[in-house]
Design an enzyme around this catalytic site. Structure first.
Site, PDB file in Angstrom:
ATOM      1  N   TYR A 225       6.209  -3.673   1.259  1.00 10.00           N
ATOM      2  CA  TYR A 225       4.955  -3.071   1.733  1.00 10.00           C
ATOM      3  C   TYR A 225       5.049  -1.532   1.696  1.00 10.00           C
ATOM      4  CZ  TYR A 225       0.440  -3.038   4.153  1.00 10.00           C
ATOM      5  OH  TYR A 225      -0.889  -2.852   4.494  1.00 10.00           O
TER       6      TYR A 225
ATOM      7  N   LYS B 263      -0.459   2.538   7.005  1.00  7.09           N
ATOM      8  CA  LYS B 263      -1.089   1.757   8.084  1.00  7.09           C
ATOM      9  C   LYS B 263      -0.651   2.278   9.463  1.00  7.09           C
ATOM     10  CE  LYS B 263      -3.579  -1.349   5.766  1.00  7.09           C
ATOM     11  NZ  LYS B 263      -5.061  -1.192   5.680  1.00  7.09           N
TER      12      LYS B 263
HETATM   13  O1  0WE Z   1      -2.666  -4.008   2.892  1.00  6.81           O
HETATM   14  C1  0WE Z   1      -2.500  -4.905   2.095  1.00  6.81           C
HETATM   15  C2  0WE Z   1      -2.791  -4.670   0.615  1.00  6.81           C
HETATM   16  C3  0WE Z   1      -2.483  -3.267   0.219  1.00  6.81           C
HETATM   17  C4  0WE Z   1      -2.516  -2.949  -1.235  1.00  6.81           C
HETATM   18  C5  0WE Z   1      -2.268  -3.858  -2.248  1.00  6.81           C
HETATM   19  C6  0WE Z   1      -2.293  -3.444  -3.572  1.00  6.81           C
HETATM   20  C7  0WE Z   1      -1.976  -4.370  -4.692  1.00  6.81           C
HETATM   21  C8  0WE Z   1      -2.565  -3.941  -6.012  1.00  6.81           C
HETATM   22  C9  0WE Z   1      -2.780  -1.654  -1.583  1.00  6.81           C
HETATM   23  N1  0WE Z   1      -2.786  -1.231  -2.860  1.00  6.81           N
HETATM   24  C10 0WE Z   1      -2.566  -2.107  -3.851  1.00  6.81           C
HETATM   25  N2  0WE Z   1      -2.574  -1.643  -5.131  1.00  6.81           N
HETATM   26  C11 0WE Z   1      -2.533  -2.455  -6.211  1.00  6.81           C
HETATM   27  O2  0WE Z   1      -2.521  -1.986  -7.366  1.00  6.81           O
HETATM   28  N3  0WE Z   1      -2.012  -6.107   2.520  1.00  6.81           N
HETATM   29  C12 0WE Z   1      -1.734  -6.296   3.930  1.00  6.81           C
HETATM   30  C13 0WE Z   1      -1.704  -7.218   1.623  1.00  6.81           C
HETATM   31  C14 0WE Z   1      -0.271  -7.079   1.239  1.00  6.81           C
HETATM   32  O3  0WE Z   1       0.119  -6.194   0.309  1.00  6.81           O
HETATM   33  C15 0WE Z   1       1.491  -6.270   0.224  1.00  6.81           C
HETATM   34  C16 0WE Z   1       1.967  -7.212   1.110  1.00  6.81           C
HETATM   35  C17 0WE Z   1       0.843  -7.728   1.788  1.00  6.81           C
HETATM   36  C18 0WE Z   1       0.823  -8.747   2.857  1.00  6.81           C
HETATM   37  C19 0WE Z   1       2.374  -5.555  -0.590  1.00  6.81           C
HETATM   38  C20 0WE Z   1       3.726  -5.808  -0.504  1.00  6.81           C
HETATM   39  C21 0WE Z   1       4.200  -6.748   0.402  1.00  6.81           C
HETATM   40  C22 0WE Z   1       3.332  -7.454   1.209  1.00  6.81           C
END
Ligand code: 0WE
Length: 259
Positions: free
Chosen positions: A155, A162
């Protein structure tokens, strides 16, 4: 009479029907709220417009949240269509994909700044621009993730972003509280949204999450939508500056061993 009858607001960050913002939009619409939406770019408009129209939206406007001019234009339209608003939902996050795997240490200055601009400052920028439109008693809501509080593999820079977003919620709540305006965040369990797609190991994470969470299941956008409804309604009138976990209880666990 719906819980949100007579209330109007903006949902910023809808991408498609998997979006957490869509779960929130449906819950608010069900209870009688009037909704307005942005789309981040023309590429998103094709998916956002039909969804927004299906919940009777009168306001569907382009807005790239990294642009102050775009935010000002969105709020100018919002003033024309709605006058005041009673709620603002922020469901926006972005980091470079190549910084969401491997060590956090490889984060670049540019990647750090991008994640902070899109995922953190955008809330403050939107609230600042919406400020003159916020009705007394308005509710502002953003979306966060447990990676802000504890290390979650991959993450990375989003966890740092966050953490800053959750701090922003507290500072904004302190600023706006004297006017009766509340600012809160929902920390949702992992959900298969566009933002979560293309993340390596998401399936494994989902499975492990449901095994460890007290409720032994994953979280849906409807779970988040219903919690958001409470935070946007007057039922939560003395709740501000909070991070509400909607995660099937996952965050309360220390070490989970099969019983
Ligand atoms: O906040 C999120 C998503 C955040 C996110 C995801 C992406 C993927 C594609 C922000 N930017 C991007 N950019 C991209 O190009 N989450 C809580 C979902 C999430 O994302 C992760 C998670 C989880 C859960 C990323 C790594 C590990 C776990």
């Amino acid at each position: 009479m719906g819980l949100m009858a007579g209330k109007k607001g903006l949902i910023v960050g809808l991408a498609n029907d998997h979006s957490i913002s869509w779960g929130i939009a449906q819950a608010l619409h069900r209870e009688g709220a009037e909704l307005g939406f942005n789309y981040a770019s023309e590429a998103f408009e094709r998916r956002v417009r039909p969804l927004a129209e299906s919940v009777g939206a009168r306001l569907i406007e382009p807005c790239d949240v990294t642009s102050d001019a775009a935010i000002d234009a969105l709020m100018a339209r919002t003033r024309e269509v709605f006058g005041q608003i009673d709620f603002l939902i922020h469901g926006v996050a972005f980091a470079n994909k190549d910084e969401l795997n491997g060590p956090y240490l490889k984060t670049t200055r540019a990647g750090f700044a991008l994640a902070m601009d899109v995922s953190v400052y955008s809330l403050t920028a939107l609230v600042k621009a919406a400020d003159p439109l916020l009705a007394p008693g308005a509710s502002i809501l953003t979306l966060t993730y447990h990676g802000a509080q504890k290390v979650i593999t991959n993450y990375n820079v989003m966890g740092v972003a966050k953490a800053a977003l959750e701090a922003s919620v507290r500072y904004l709540a302190a600023d706006l509280g004297p006017r009766g305006i509340r600012v809160n965040a929902i920390s949702a369990g992992p959900i298969r949204t566009l933002a979560a797609s293309g993340i390596g190991g998401f399936r494994a994470m989902h499975k492990s999450f449901a095994e460890q969470a007290p409720l032994r299941r994953n979280v849906t956008i409807d779970d988040v939508g219903n919690a958001a409804l409470w935070l946007c309604s007057d039922l939560s009138s003395a709740v501000t500056g909070e991070v509400l976990y909607v995660d099937a209880g996952f965050n309360i666990m220390g070490l989970a061993v099969e019983g």
